[in-house]
Design a protein around this motif. Sequence first.
Motif: not given
Length: 240
Positions: A10, A199, A203, A230
């Motif tokens: 991240h 995310a 991710g 993430a």
Amino acid sequence: MSYPWEDWDHITKIDPDKDLVDGETFEDVCETGTDALEIGGTLDITEEKMERVIEATSKYDVPIYQEPSNPGVVIDDDALDGYLIPTVFNASDSFWITGAHKEWVRIEDGLDWDRTHTEAYIVLNPESSVAEYTDADTDQSAEDVASFARVAEKMFGQKIIYVEYSGTYGDPEKVGAAHDALDEATLFYGGGIHDYDTAYEMGQHADAVVVGNLLHDEGVDAVRETVEGAKDATAELVAE
Ligand SMILES: CC(C)=CCC/C(C)=C/CC/C(C)=C/CC/C(C)=C/COP(=O)(O)OP(=O)(O)O
Ligand SMILES: O=P(O)(O)OC[C@@H](O)CO
Ligand SMILES: [Mg+2]
């Protein structure tokens, strides 16, 4: 050789031209759990604004990198862990592929090459200022994106490939196609990540997700959720 970004899940991108949410500090940003800070933006970036952010973030543990949008804003500062210099693979104007870089190297002597790295951008949101600025050809299929990614890694030796949807949430299929096309290079994804789920989804395809507008619009609690998304996506991939 290993690179610091290989461990990142991240990244928080700080736009020096924008404020943090009222009452929040750069210390709060550094405490979100984000792995690195990239400082940069396309519009109205001045040296003074850049320096203010570097000064405020360098006290904490999180690595900080400048991502300059043009040669005139690069800051020579030991507090920076390094420079991530974009090159836009699908720009129509070669200035944004190698021209700006040539100007930079011509003007500056004594660049610190050990701290200078490139990011091979593939810009895909036609509405973004970065697409307009670089006159990017954003009409790219998943296969095109994968091919750009492979060219960047295999023919141009790029270590970071960056699928950029700045301002809008992108197509996970295109991000996944870029990821599948790479062997060693690290894939960054940025654009429209705004909560745990977005995310988490990106991710799963990208090695690291980049969160930009959310920090300035919603603040650090929202960013922290994206860090969790993430990190969980990576943990799941590692467990597989
Ligand atoms: C050679 C040197 C030192 C610099 C040139 C660097 C290049 C080629 C820059 C091209 C533009 C680019 C990829 C900039 C990176 C930063 C970026 C994508 C910022 C996003 O811009 P915002 O100001 O948030 O605007 P939008 O979200 O509307 O696109
Ligand atoms: O601002 P957002 O849409 O999060 O995009 C992040 C980053 O990829 C911008 O360069
Ligand atoms: Mg932006």
